[in-house]
Scaffold this motif. Structure first.
Motif, PDB file in Angstrom:
ATOM      1  N   TRP A  62      45.373  22.111 -27.483  1.00 45.17           N
ATOM      2  CA  TRP A  62      45.729  22.533 -28.835  1.00 45.17           C
ATOM      3  C   TRP A  62      45.042  23.863 -29.121  1.00 45.17           C
ATOM      4  N   GLY A  63      45.496  24.539 -30.177  1.00 47.89           N
ATOM      5  CA  GLY A  63      44.890  25.819 -30.554  1.00 47.89           C
ATOM      6  C   GLY A  63      45.309  26.961 -29.643  1.00 47.89           C
ATOM      7  N   VAL A  64      44.766  28.127 -29.936  1.00 50.93           N
ATOM      8  CA  VAL A  64      45.119  29.350 -29.219  1.00 50.93           C
ATOM      9  C   VAL A  64      44.113  29.620 -28.105  1.00 50.93           C
ATOM     10  N   LYS A  65      44.622  29.930 -26.934  1.00 45.37           N
ATOM     11  CA  LYS A  65      43.730  30.196 -25.807  1.00 45.37           C
ATOM     12  C   LYS A  65      42.889  31.445 -26.089  1.00 45.37           C
ATOM     13  N   GLY A  66      41.629  31.380 -25.667  1.00 47.34           N
ATOM     14  CA  GLY A  66      40.719  32.506 -25.860  1.00 47.34           C
ATOM     15  C   GLY A  66      40.271  32.701 -27.289  1.00 47.34           C
ATOM     16  N   ASP A  67      40.496  31.709 -28.146  1.00 50.93           N
ATOM     17  CA  ASP A  67      40.147  31.858 -29.556  1.00 50.93           C
ATOM     18  C   ASP A  67      38.634  31.805 -29.752  1.00 50.93           C
ATOM     19  N   THR A  68      38.197  32.379 -30.856  1.00 49.89           N
ATOM     20  CA  THR A  68      36.794  32.309 -31.264  1.00 49.89           C
ATOM     21  C   THR A  68      36.710  31.527 -32.576  1.00 49.89           C
ATOM     22  N   PHE A  69      35.490  31.187 -32.981  1.00 48.74           N
ATOM     23  CA  PHE A  69      35.332  30.310 -34.145  1.00 48.74           C
ATOM     24  C   PHE A  69      34.285  30.861 -35.104  1.00 48.74           C
ATOM     25  N   SER A  70      34.334  32.162 -35.327  1.00 45.54           N
ATOM     26  CA  SER A  70      33.383  32.805 -36.236  1.00 45.54           C
ATOM     27  C   SER A  70      33.565  32.314 -37.667  1.00 45.54           C
ATOM     28  N   PHE A  71      34.803  32.154 -38.098  1.00 48.50           N
ATOM     29  CA  PHE A  71      35.061  31.650 -39.451  1.00 48.50           C
ATOM     30  C   PHE A  71      34.426  30.277 -39.615  1.00 48.50           C
ATOM     31  N   LEU A  72      34.656  29.411 -38.649  1.00 48.36           N
ATOM     32  CA  LEU A  72      34.138  28.050 -38.722  1.00 48.36           C
ATOM     33  C   LEU A  72      32.608  28.049 -38.765  1.00 48.36           C
ATOM     34  N   ASP A  73      32.004  28.873 -37.915  1.00 48.94           N
ATOM     35  CA  ASP A  73      30.537  28.950 -37.881  1.00 48.94           C
ATOM     36  C   ASP A  73      29.984  29.430 -39.215  1.00 48.94           C
ATOM     37  N   GLN A  74      30.639  30.431 -39.788  1.00 54.98           N
ATOM     38  CA  GLN A  74      30.179  30.967 -41.062  1.00 54.98           C
ATOM     39  C   GLN A  74      30.367  29.947 -42.177  1.00 54.98           C
ATOM     40  N   ALA A  75      31.474  29.205 -42.137  1.00 51.19           N
ATOM     41  CA  ALA A  75      31.723  28.176 -43.145  1.00 51.19           C
ATOM     42  C   ALA A  75      30.636  27.114 -43.101  1.00 51.19           C
ATOM     43  N   LYS A  76      30.241  26.727 -41.898  1.00 49.16           N
ATOM     44  CA  LYS A  76      29.191  25.716 -41.755  1.00 49.16           C
ATOM     45  C   LYS A  76      27.856  26.236 -42.291  1.00 49.16           C
ATOM     46  N   LYS A  77      27.580  27.521 -42.057  1.00 50.36           N
ATOM     47  CA  LYS A  77      26.350  28.115 -42.572  1.00 50.36           C
ATOM     48  C   LYS A  77      26.349  28.148 -44.099  1.00 50.36           C
ATOM     49  N   SER A  78      27.566  28.176 -44.661  1.00 53.05           N
ATOM     50  CA  SER A  78      27.702  28.216 -46.116  1.00 53.05           C
ATOM     51  C   SER A  78      27.672  26.824 -46.736  1.00 53.05           C
ATOM     52  N   GLY A  79      27.451  25.829 -45.898  1.00 57.29           N
ATOM     53  CA  GLY A  79      27.334  24.466 -46.395  1.00 57.29           C
ATOM     54  C   GLY A  79      28.628  23.689 -46.434  1.00 57.29           C
ATOM     55  N   VAL A  80      29.691  24.210 -45.823  1.00 56.01           N
ATOM     56  CA  VAL A  80      30.982  23.537 -45.813  1.00 56.01           C
ATOM     57  C   VAL A  80      31.030  22.540 -44.647  1.00 56.01           C
ATOM     58  N   ASP A  81      31.578  21.371 -44.907  1.00 57.88           N
ATOM     59  CA  ASP A  81      31.747  20.375 -43.856  1.00 57.88           C
ATOM     60  C   ASP A  81      32.998  20.742 -43.059  1.00 57.88           C
ATOM     61  N   ALA A  82      32.882  21.761 -42.227  1.00 58.48           N
ATOM     62  CA  ALA A  82      34.027  22.294 -41.478  1.00 58.48           C
ATOM     63  C   ALA A  82      34.196  21.524 -40.171  1.00 58.48           C
ATOM     64  N   TRP A  83      34.712  20.311 -40.257  1.00 54.54           N
ATOM     65  CA  TRP A  83      34.802  19.424 -39.097  1.00 54.54           C
ATOM     66  C   TRP A  83      36.041  19.670 -38.250  1.00 54.54           C
ATOM     67  N   PHE A  84      37.045  20.342 -38.825  1.00 54.19           N
ATOM     68  CA  PHE A  84      38.283  20.595 -38.092  1.00 54.19           C
ATOM     69  C   PHE A  84      38.224  21.994 -37.488  1.00 54.19           C
ATOM     70  N   ALA A  85      38.404  22.084 -36.183  1.00 55.09           N
ATOM     71  CA  ALA A  85      38.201  23.349 -35.468  1.00 55.09           C
ATOM     72  C   ALA A  85      39.370  24.309 -35.668  1.00 55.09           C
ATOM     73  N   LEU A  86      39.275  25.131 -36.687  1.00 52.00           N
ATOM     74  CA  LEU A  86      40.248  26.180 -36.921  1.00 52.00           C
ATOM     75  C   LEU A  86      39.731  27.473 -36.295  1.00 52.00           C
ATOM     76  N   GLY A  87      40.405  27.920 -35.253  1.00 54.28           N
ATOM     77  CA  GLY A  87      39.991  29.152 -34.590  1.00 54.28           C
ATOM     78  C   GLY A  87      40.369  30.370 -35.408  1.00 54.28           C
ATOM     79  N   ASP A  88      39.754  31.496 -35.093  1.00 54.45           N
ATOM     80  CA  ASP A  88      39.995  32.718 -35.857  1.00 54.45           C
ATOM     81  C   ASP A  88      41.437  33.207 -35.717  1.00 54.45           C
ATOM     82  N   ARG A  89      41.979  33.166 -34.505  1.00 56.84           N
ATOM     83  CA  ARG A  89      43.369  33.570 -34.306  1.00 56.84           C
ATOM     84  C   ARG A  89      44.322  32.519 -34.881  1.00 56.84           C
ATOM     85  N   ASP A  90      43.950  31.274 -34.726  1.00 59.15           N
ATOM     86  CA  ASP A  90      44.746  30.170 -35.268  1.00 59.15           C
ATOM     87  C   ASP A  90      44.864  30.285 -36.783  1.00 59.15           C
ATOM     88  N   LEU A  91      43.823  30.770 -37.435  1.00 56.58           N
ATOM     89  CA  LEU A  91      43.826  30.895 -38.891  1.00 56.58           C
ATOM     90  C   LEU A  91      44.956  31.779 -39.398  1.00 56.58           C
TER      91      LEU A  91
END
Length: 305
Positions: A62-91
């Protein structure tokens, strides 16, 4: 033209194989769609888009090959329960889809836009433009399929499965036309309960398939009593469906005139035929692109007999 009822990561391989051989209309499950962070996410629809567009992450399925997860990492740092892996390109898909829907376009229209943008020749048709969500009842409470599968890693005990909003959901005219006009209809080897079941439950679909029953073939997602991938066995047991190729055949018997099972399950063929369902035996495992085409050719050859 071949119509394919698809859903889950177990379907996309066969979809690719068949699409390489014949014009295809892929009817994609919408039961696992979910709203996350204000965005409308359509995992099964997107898996078909990415798979046919050559962008799918093959290792994860699933998801886009070679994707990164900077959005997800930043969301988690902001206190969001970002449990679903939304990749940056997928977004990009989810943001643009949500915007287009807000402007009045249907999910079918939005999906066609992305298919064209990514150079996909096959038609990708969401089973419905209406919202319906697969809900898993567990000993920890009711939860969306994605929460059960991703957030809770299938740990809670399953007590039941229901499709929220299914009574008001309607199949699109494009879906019904595809079923009516297809030379052959294939039910891909997705989870019968969570990946294919929601589509069959949408008003209009089962009736349309029943009319074409002799032209409908279902591919078993099980080898023996084990799913090729995913929690199909757990869901099937909850609904009282026997976790075997014969159980799969019985589940689809109202809409599928034949079923394809793995050669290793040949011992169940006589039992399946007693259900009034024809049975074909072959190697249903798809590890390579060649395997996808091989199984696709087998299905097309059997449909011509």
């Amino acid at each position: 033209m071949i119509a394919i009822i698809a859903g889950g990561t177990g379907s996309v391989k066969l979809v690719r194989g068949l699409a390489r051989l014949q014009d295809a209309a892929v009817i994609a499950n919408v039961g696992d769609n979910i709203w996350l962070h204000g965005l409308y996410v359509c995992p099964d629809v997107d898996t078909v888009v990415y798979g046919l567009g050559g962008m799918l992450d093959e290792e994860r399925g699933w998801g886009v090959k070679g994707d990164t997860f900077s959005f997800l990492d930043q969301a988690k740092k902001s206190g969001v329960d970002a449990w679903f892996a939304l990749g940056d390109r997928d977004l990009a898909m989810h943001v643009l889809r949500t915007q287009m829907l807000a402007r009045g376009r249907t999910l079918t229209q939005v999906t066609a836009h992305f298919a064209k943008a990514y150079g996909i020749r096959s038609r990708i048709l969401p089973a419905s433009d209406d919202e319906t969500f697969t809900i898993i009842s567990t000993d920890a409470g009711d939860m969306h399929l994605q929460e059960f599968w991703v957030k809770n890693a299938c740990r809670p005990k399953v007590k039941g499965v229901r499709y929220s909003g299914i009574k008001s959901a309607r199949a699109t005219s494009q879906v019904l036309d595809a079923i009516k006009s297809a030379d052959r209809i294939v039910i891909a080897p997705g989870n019968p309960v969570s990946s294919i079941g929601p589509t069959l439950a949408i008003k209009g679909v089962k009736k349309a398939l029943a009319r074409r029953r002799k032209d409908v073939v279902a591919v078993s997602p099980l080898i023996g009593r084990q799913a090729v991938s995913g929690p199909a066995v757990k869901y099937m047991a909850t609904l009282g469906i026997e976790a075997s190729p014969a159980g799969v055949a019985e589940f689809y018997s109202d809409v599928a005139g034949s079923v394809v099972i793995d050669s290793r399950d040949a011992g169940t063929s006589a039992r399946i035929r007693r259900l009034g369902v024809e049975v074909h035996e072959t190697n249903i495992t798809m590890r390579t692109r060649s395997d996808e085409v091989r199984l696709g050719r087998y299905l097309l050859r059997k449909s011509a007999n």
